[in-house]
Design a protein around this motif. Structure first.
Motif, PDB file in Angstrom:
ATOM      1  N   ARG A 197     -15.391 -38.294  12.684  1.00  0.00           N
ATOM      2  CA  ARG A 197     -15.132 -39.257  11.615  1.00  0.00           C
ATOM      3  C   ARG A 197     -13.776 -39.960  11.833  1.00  0.00           C
ATOM      4  NH1 ARG A 197     -17.868 -39.685   6.925  1.00  0.00           N
ATOM      5  NH2 ARG A 197     -19.027 -37.755   7.048  1.00  0.00           N
ATOM      6  N   CYS A 198     -12.781 -39.163  12.225  1.00  0.00           N
ATOM      7  CA  CYS A 198     -11.442 -39.729  12.475  1.00  0.00           C
ATOM      8  C   CYS A 198     -11.487 -40.712  13.636  1.00  0.00           C
ATOM      9  CB  CYS A 198     -10.438 -38.620  12.797  1.00  0.00           C
ATOM     10  SG  CYS A 198     -10.034 -37.612  11.371  1.00  0.00           S
ATOM     11  N   LYS A 199     -12.160 -40.304  14.695  1.00  0.00           N
ATOM     12  CA  LYS A 199     -12.230 -41.157  15.883  1.00  0.00           C
ATOM     13  C   LYS A 199     -12.935 -42.476  15.565  1.00  0.00           C
ATOM     14  CE  LYS A 199     -12.205 -42.670  20.025  1.00  0.00           C
ATOM     15  NZ  LYS A 199     -11.007 -42.994  20.809  1.00  0.00           N
ATOM     16  N   GLN A 200     -14.075 -42.373  14.860  1.00  0.00           N
ATOM     17  CA  GLN A 200     -14.839 -43.580  14.546  1.00  0.00           C
ATOM     18  C   GLN A 200     -14.034 -44.531  13.664  1.00  0.00           C
ATOM     19  OE1 GLN A 200     -18.177 -43.367  11.737  1.00  0.00           O
ATOM     20  NE2 GLN A 200     -19.432 -44.437  13.236  1.00  0.00           N
ATOM     21  N   ALA A 201     -13.201 -43.961  12.794  1.00  0.00           N
ATOM     22  CA  ALA A 201     -12.418 -44.773  11.866  1.00  0.00           C
ATOM     23  C   ALA A 201     -11.137 -45.309  12.511  1.00  0.00           C
ATOM     24  CB  ALA A 201     -12.074 -43.944  10.631  1.00  0.00           C
ATOM     25  N   GLY A 202     -10.936 -45.024  13.791  1.00  0.00           N
ATOM     26  CA  GLY A 202      -9.722 -45.503  14.449  1.00  0.00           C
ATOM     27  C   GLY A 202      -8.494 -44.714  14.045  1.00  0.00           C
ATOM     28  N   GLN A 203      -8.699 -43.466  13.674  1.00  0.00           N
ATOM     29  CA  GLN A 203      -7.592 -42.643  13.184  1.00  0.00           C
ATOM     30  C   GLN A 203      -7.259 -41.482  14.114  1.00  0.00           C
ATOM     31  OE1 GLN A 203      -5.551 -42.875  10.391  1.00  0.00           O
ATOM     32  NE2 GLN A 203      -6.330 -44.922  10.064  1.00  0.00           N
ATOM     33  N   LEU A 204      -7.816 -41.504  15.322  1.00  0.00           N
ATOM     34  CA  LEU A 204      -7.462 -40.452  16.275  1.00  0.00           C
ATOM     35  C   LEU A 204      -6.384 -41.007  17.204  1.00  0.00           C
ATOM     36  CD1 LEU A 204      -7.955 -37.633  17.520  1.00  0.00           C
ATOM     37  CD2 LEU A 204      -9.625 -38.722  19.039  1.00  0.00           C
ATOM     38  N   ALA A 205      -5.151 -40.524  17.019  1.00  0.00           N
ATOM     39  CA  ALA A 205      -4.033 -41.020  17.822  1.00  0.00           C
ATOM     40  C   ALA A 205      -4.131 -40.464  19.237  1.00  0.00           C
ATOM     41  CB  ALA A 205      -2.718 -40.593  17.184  1.00  0.00           C
ATOM     42  N   SER A 206      -4.003 -41.332  20.226  1.00  0.00           N
ATOM     43  CA  SER A 206      -4.075 -40.808  21.593  1.00  0.00           C
ATOM     44  C   SER A 206      -2.793 -40.044  21.927  1.00  0.00           C
ATOM     45  CB  SER A 206      -4.351 -41.937  22.590  1.00  0.00           C
ATOM     46  OG  SER A 206      -3.245 -42.801  22.672  1.00  0.00           O
TER      47      SER A 206
END
Ligand SMILES: *Cc1c(COP(=O)(O)O)cnc(C)c1O
Length: 352
Positions: free
Chosen positions: A235-244
């Motif tokens: 969910r975080c990744k899809q929402a653009g909320q997974l910081a690299s």
């Protein structure tokens, strides 16, 4: 290079996010800035930050770091709901008034139902009325009770109040989410263990604020019921909320938690708000709107006083809560800042 803000003489009280990054967070970020480290949260800093949060909450919670509070709340609520569900919150709740529909967007349509209640806290009888007023298929089924701690108007729910709210929610098969953008301010205000205000009182998910506490960016989503955290990473990744480069969001948490700065910062902000409240209460024509229990003071003052204050260069919000002006203290606020603001308000009140 010239600093465009060098001319700034005094602090502003518009929000606690006007403040900078506290030294403990800054140093922790610098400490993480060595060599090469694996990305997307698969790193020792993130692991250590999660471990610290487990110690603080005295339980094996599951933790995720996101960029901001809107994402934390929206994604947490979305993970607890299906699209045909509803979330019950106070009418002044940030999720309702200040997130541009993000909770509804990220949950594909979950509806927010709001209830009233004095001092930014919902009235439980009112909550129960909203839960039970309909049970037919035409009404979005209440699934989550969302409460803000400290509230949007600077009050706090006691552990007993949180427990009572959770018991009510659980009786109807609902989950409990807490918006803790100012959780640390509530912890020091109540002087209770973080666990007492959360999972021991029935909270399933906490969105724990970092930015307003002294970090640059970053909030933690803390799942006390680990089963609810399933696939939250997607969910975080899809929402653009997974910081690299996740380590630069997680390391400041280590700095704040290890040093105790998260509580020290909150204590200082609350203290200065208390001083501000006390001094403002003595000014004719200025009325304190809510009991001050955290780091903000809401006041009603004549429009001419507010206008004079603004033209003297002071920024403040007047759309939060039910009108009035909000003055918010942060980790960076000093006694002198408070006195300067009080002087400005006193002068404005005298001439108008
Ligand atoms: C500031 C705040 C948030 C988070 O807002 P963002 O700007 O999205 O980080 C959430 N809840 C409350 C009550 C807040 O005051």
């Amino acid at each position: 290079m010239e600093n465009p803000h060098q001319k700034q003489m005094y602090n502003q009280f518009a929000s606690d996010n006007y403040a900078g990054i506290c030294p403990e967070a800054w140093e922790a970020m610098q400490a993480a800035n060595v060599g090469y480290v694996s990305s997307y949260g698969d790193d020792p800093w993130t692991e250590r930050a999660c471990e610290h949060l487990r110690q603080v909450f005295e339980t094996e919670c599951q933790v995720f770091f996101v960029f901001n509070g809107t994402a934390a709340n929206s994604l947490a609520l979305a993970s607890l709901c299906r699209s045909y569900h509803s979330v019950i919150c106070h009418e002044l709740a940030h999720v309702e008034t200040d997130e541009c529909g993000a909770p509804e967007f990220f949950s594909n349509g979950t509806k927010l139902l709001h209830v009233d209640g004095p001092c930014g806290k919902f009235d439980l009888a009112e909550v129960e009325r909203v839960i039970t007023r309909r049970s037919d298929i035409h009404y979005p089924r209440p699934k989550v009770l969302s409460l803000t701690q400290a509230t949007e108007v600077g009050t706090v729910y006691t552990p007993d109040e949180i427990r009572a709210a959770s018991e009510l929610a659980k009786r109807y098969g609902m989950r409990v989410q807490m918006d803790g953008a100012r959780f640390a301010n509530a912890v020091v205000s109540l002087d209770v263990a973080p666990a007492e205000m959360t999972w021991r009182a029935g909270v399933d998910v906490l969105c724990l604020g970092g930015a307003k506490n002294g970090m640059a960016i970053g909030e933690a989503v803390v799942f006390f019921d680990r089963e609810l955290a399933r696939e939250f990473d997607y969910r975080c990744k899809q929402a653009g909320q997974l910081a690299s480069k996740m380590r630069f969001i997680s390391a400041p948490w280590i700095g704040l938690l290890e040093s105790g700065a998260w509580l020290k910062n909150a204590r200082r902000a609350n203290h200065h708000a208390a001083v501000l409240e006390q001094l403002l209460a003595g000014i004719e024509g200025v009325h304190i709107m809510y009991p001050r229990q955290a780091n903000s003071v809401f006041v009603e003052m004549p429009e001419a006083v507010a206008a004079a204050l603004r033209s003297a260069g002071w920024n403040f919000y007047s759309f939060i809560g039910s009108g009035g002006a909000r003055f918010m203290c942060s980790w960076q606020t000093t006694e002198q800042d408070v006195l300067q603001l009080v002087d400005a308000i006193r002068s404005a009140a005298l001439v108008s």
